[in-house]
Design a protein around this motif. Sequence first.
Motif, mmCIF file in Angstrom:
data_model
loop_
_atom_site.group_PDB
_atom_site.id
_atom_site.type_symbol
_atom_site.label_atom_id
_atom_site.label_comp_id
_atom_site.label_asym_id
_atom_site.label_seq_id
_atom_site.Cartn_x
_atom_site.Cartn_y
_atom_site.Cartn_z
ATOM 1 N N GLN A 35 13.904 0.686 -0.201
ATOM 2 C CA GLN A 35 13.444 0.861 -1.576
ATOM 3 C C GLN A 35 12.056 0.260 -1.778
ATOM 4 O OE1 GLN A 35 16.494 0.419 -4.821
ATOM 5 N NE2 GLN A 35 17.711 -0.449 -3.150
ATOM 6 N N VAL A 36 11.805 -0.865 -1.127
ATOM 7 C CA VAL A 36 10.482 -1.486 -1.232
ATOM 8 C C VAL A 36 9.422 -0.557 -0.650
ATOM 9 C CG1 VAL A 36 9.030 -3.349 -0.307
ATOM 10 C CG2 VAL A 36 11.238 -3.878 -1.362
ATOM 11 N N LYS A 37 9.704 0.039 0.507
ATOM 12 C CA LYS A 37 8.741 0.965 1.111
ATOM 13 C C LYS A 37 8.466 2.149 0.185
ATOM 14 C CE LYS A 37 9.826 -0.005 5.989
ATOM 15 N NZ LYS A 37 10.420 0.528 7.234
ATOM 16 N N LYS A 38 9.511 2.616 -0.475
ATOM 17 C CA LYS A 38 9.362 3.819 -1.301
ATOM 18 C C LYS A 38 8.686 3.534 -2.635
ATOM 19 C CE LYS A 38 11.985 7.734 -3.162
ATOM 20 N NZ LYS A 38 13.319 8.392 -3.241
ATOM 21 N N TYR A 39 9.075 2.444 -3.309
ATOM 22 C CA TYR A 39 8.592 2.202 -4.670
ATOM 23 C C TYR A 39 7.564 1.080 -4.780
ATOM 24 C CZ TYR A 39 12.687 5.039 -5.784
ATOM 25 O OH TYR A 39 13.605 6.060 -5.844
ATOM 26 N N TRP A 40 7.703 0.044 -3.944
ATOM 27 C CA TRP A 40 6.847 -1.127 -4.144
ATOM 28 C C TRP A 40 5.547 -1.060 -3.362
ATOM 29 C CZ3 TRP A 40 9.138 -4.835 -7.490
ATOM 30 C CH2 TRP A 40 8.276 -5.857 -7.870
ATOM 31 N N VAL A 41 5.583 -0.529 -2.153
ATOM 32 C CA VAL A 41 4.361 -0.479 -1.343
ATOM 33 C C VAL A 41 3.256 0.298 -2.056
ATOM 34 C CG1 VAL A 41 3.338 0.394 0.799
ATOM 35 C CG2 VAL A 41 5.469 -0.913 0.877
ATOM 36 N N PHE A 88 2.812 0.667 -5.245
ATOM 37 C CA PHE A 88 2.415 -0.202 -6.360
ATOM 38 C C PHE A 88 1.522 -1.341 -5.847
ATOM 39 C CE2 PHE A 88 3.910 -4.020 -8.926
ATOM 40 C CZ PHE A 88 3.037 -3.806 -9.981
ATOM 41 N N SER A 89 1.936 -1.970 -4.761
ATOM 42 C CA SER A 89 1.181 -3.079 -4.196
ATOM 43 C C SER A 89 -0.186 -2.620 -3.687
ATOM 44 C CB SER A 89 1.984 -3.708 -3.051
ATOM 45 O OG SER A 89 1.283 -4.774 -2.470
ATOM 46 N N GLU A 90 -0.237 -1.460 -3.047
ATOM 47 C CA GLU A 90 -1.521 -0.961 -2.537
ATOM 48 C C GLU A 90 -2.497 -0.689 -3.678
ATOM 49 O OE1 GLU A 90 -2.630 -0.529 0.872
ATOM 50 O OE2 GLU A 90 -1.013 -1.999 0.852
ATOM 51 N N GLN A 91 -1.977 -0.271 -4.828
ATOM 52 C CA GLN A 91 -2.854 -0.078 -5.988
ATOM 53 C C GLN A 91 -3.415 -1.413 -6.463
ATOM 54 O OE1 GLN A 91 -4.015 2.854 -7.485
ATOM 55 N NE2 GLN A 91 -5.349 1.290 -8.387
ATOM 56 N N LEU A 92 -2.616 -2.460 -6.371
ATOM 57 C CA LEU A 92 -3.088 -3.791 -6.757
ATOM 58 C C LEU A 92 -4.212 -4.249 -5.828
ATOM 59 C CD1 LEU A 92 0.274 -5.653 -7.534
ATOM 60 C CD2 LEU A 92 -1.292 -4.546 -9.136
ATOM 61 N N TYR A 93 -4.080 -3.956 -4.529
ATOM 62 C CA TYR A 93 -5.153 -4.295 -3.597
ATOM 63 C C TYR A 93 -6.422 -3.503 -3.921
ATOM 64 C CZ TYR A 93 -2.201 -7.111 -0.508
ATOM 65 O OH TYR A 93 -1.401 -8.101 0.013
ATOM 66 N N GLU A 94 -6.248 -2.255 -4.315
ATOM 67 C CA GLU A 94 -7.402 -1.443 -4.688
ATOM 68 C C GLU A 94 -8.076 -2.012 -5.938
ATOM 69 O OE1 GLU A 94 -10.214 1.703 -4.624
ATOM 70 O OE2 GLU A 94 -8.953 0.720 -3.122
ATOM 71 N N ASN A 95 -7.261 -2.464 -6.887
ATOM 72 C CA ASN A 95 -7.826 -3.106 -8.087
ATOM 73 C C ASN A 95 -8.631 -4.349 -7.698
ATOM 74 O OD1 ASN A 95 -6.412 -1.182 -9.501
ATOM 75 N ND2 ASN A 95 -4.838 -2.585 -10.259
ATOM 76 N N ARG A 96 -8.105 -5.095 -6.742
ATOM 77 C CA ARG A 96 -8.783 -6.317 -6.297
ATOM 78 C C ARG A 96 -10.102 -5.957 -5.604
ATOM 79 N NH1 ARG A 96 -5.466 -11.529 -4.250
ATOM 80 N NH2 ARG A 96 -4.815 -11.257 -6.420
ATOM 81 N N VAL A 152 9.624 -2.224 -11.061
ATOM 82 C CA VAL A 152 8.235 -1.758 -10.974
ATOM 83 C C VAL A 152 7.808 -1.107 -12.290
ATOM 84 C CG1 VAL A 152 6.675 -0.119 -9.852
ATOM 85 C CG2 VAL A 152 8.240 -1.480 -8.468
ATOM 86 N N GLU A 153 8.694 -0.312 -12.853
ATOM 87 C CA GLU A 153 8.381 0.373 -14.119
ATOM 88 C C GLU A 153 8.174 -0.618 -15.259
ATOM 89 O OE1 GLU A 153 11.650 2.972 -14.817
ATOM 90 O OE2 GLU A 153 11.066 4.431 -13.266
ATOM 91 N N GLU A 154 8.916 -1.743 -15.224
ATOM 92 C CA GLU A 154 8.880 -2.686 -16.345
ATOM 93 C C GLU A 154 7.746 -3.695 -16.255
ATOM 94 O OE1 GLU A 154 12.763 -4.409 -16.180
ATOM 95 O OE2 GLU A 154 13.721 -2.772 -17.285
ATOM 96 N N ILE A 155 7.216 -3.922 -15.044
ATOM 97 C CA ILE A 155 6.155 -4.922 -14.895
ATOM 98 C C ILE A 155 4.903 -4.452 -15.617
ATOM 99 C CG2 ILE A 155 4.560 -6.053 -13.281
ATOM 100 C CD1 ILE A 155 6.758 -5.945 -11.193
#
Length: 557
Positions: free
Chosen positions: A239-245, A247-255, A550-553
């Motif tokens: 589930q982390v690979k499907k939904y969180w990765v 999301f996390s990669e977008q955060l790195y792009e924001n950074r 992920v949706e709620e954060i």
Amino acid sequence: MKFCDMPYKRIDFDEAKAEVRNLMEEFQKAADGEEQFAVHQKYYALTDRVSTQITLASIRHSLDTADAFYEQEKSYYDEQVPEYSNLLIAYQKLLYHSPYRETLEKKIGSVAFKNMELAFASVNEQVVPLMQEENALTTEYEKLLASAEIEWDGEILNLSLLGPYLKSKDPKVRKRACEKQNAFFLKIEEQLDSLYDRLVKNRTEQARILGFDSYTELGYLRMQRNSYGREQVENLRRQVKKYWVPFSEQLYENRRNRLGVDHMYYADELVYGKEGNPQPKGTPEEILEQGRRMYSELSKETKEFFDFMMENQLLDVFGRKTKAVGGYMTYIPDYHAPFIFANFNGTSGDVDVITHECGHAFQGYLSALDPVREHADIGMETAEVHSMSMEFFTEPWYGLFFEGKDAEDYKKMHLEDAAMFIPYGCMVDEFQHRMYDEPELTPAQRKEVWKELEQEYKPHMDYGDLEFYAKGGYWQRQHHIYSFPLYYIDYVIAQLCAFEYKNKMDQDYKEAWNSYLKLCRLSASDYFEKLLEQAGLRSPFEDGCIEKIVEEISLDK
């Protein structure tokens, strides 16, 4: 009692084992369950006394790894404790098979008996020598990392003291710091490879002797996973690979965008923005005093707790050259005292200590009120919920530690870093499963596995010309992989629960805090998923839970 006044006396294990055998004899002669429980309370007193001295020696060794006396004491306990622990298992077997089990189970709970069952399967006399060797190898690893002497502008730094330079707002400084760190790990690479190879083979042999196909099965028992197994953990990682990765990669792009760079390298990803990471204001002593103010305002329970910690000098947070790296919270039973070890280095990580480690210590302080010791025997995933959630509950007081805009930036950075951690934590866990599934891999093959997993969990990663990391060696600086096998997924499970609390507190802070207090007081009185249910939290193992979090954060709250 102040920590410095707590007397230390080496445990004579011949005497301690004789006491255990006497208790076993007395236990068997008891006429009913009440008498047996009275004997069990004597067992509490003995094990508390032994644990207190072992813990004091361990803390004092980590406070100064160059102290020859406590280094010798640490080696003594590494050798003696496995055999002593094996005798405790023999005592617990009497408890487990007692004809008065029903009475005892009412006293200490069914979870305690399930944990005994796991313990029985995870050790016997045959593996004691291997456990002793394992302890010695992990101590050797930790000492190897503590030995770092990194030259920096005329100073000699250890890994902890190098930390601030790794997060410098000046890209040249942080790149240079990464190169220094990379050079140190290259220098000790062969030792790291050898130590891990010996640890994997040692643990695999322990598992074989105990009748398991791989150490993974044994490791789950030793991590006291009494209500979930490998299948649930693997489902969580999927589930982390499907939904969180994503999301996390977008955060790195924001950074990357905040940093204003065309391409982000490893040396950049620890930095929040062009102005660097928000830095706490004040001296370490002032940060501790602001921590006292924060906890005095948060609740009457946290005020009492932090006053106790400060008055008894139970926080050693000042960086020193011969101090062990990292940070931890431990518990000194005879004094009902949590103890926090850390290395302040002038970064926002210092504030993380005051929130994260104090979350552990606060729960430990509350659990001291429970006379049933087994209730304090919490699983690591539960323990980390307490600490990671406290990081969010203390958000309203971040302004005590940071000036102006830095307080808001720290709040956003902390949330972002917590979210970015989830894929990394899963990567560490999957790596360890692979290592124990394939114990004959060579050091080079292990590094190839790490590189493969980085592509799945952190596809943006680019180490540039940092040779040690680029060839797949980053995992060798993660001391959990060496010293606490299969531990790391507990951080992921807990972080997901902490995000649940974050979302709850954004809606109703008081209700969320009351739920957290309830969870802390429940301690280990029930199974993990049941504890979450009683506190009103979803289990991260449930299908759909991770997607929902992920949706709620909201990174704008």
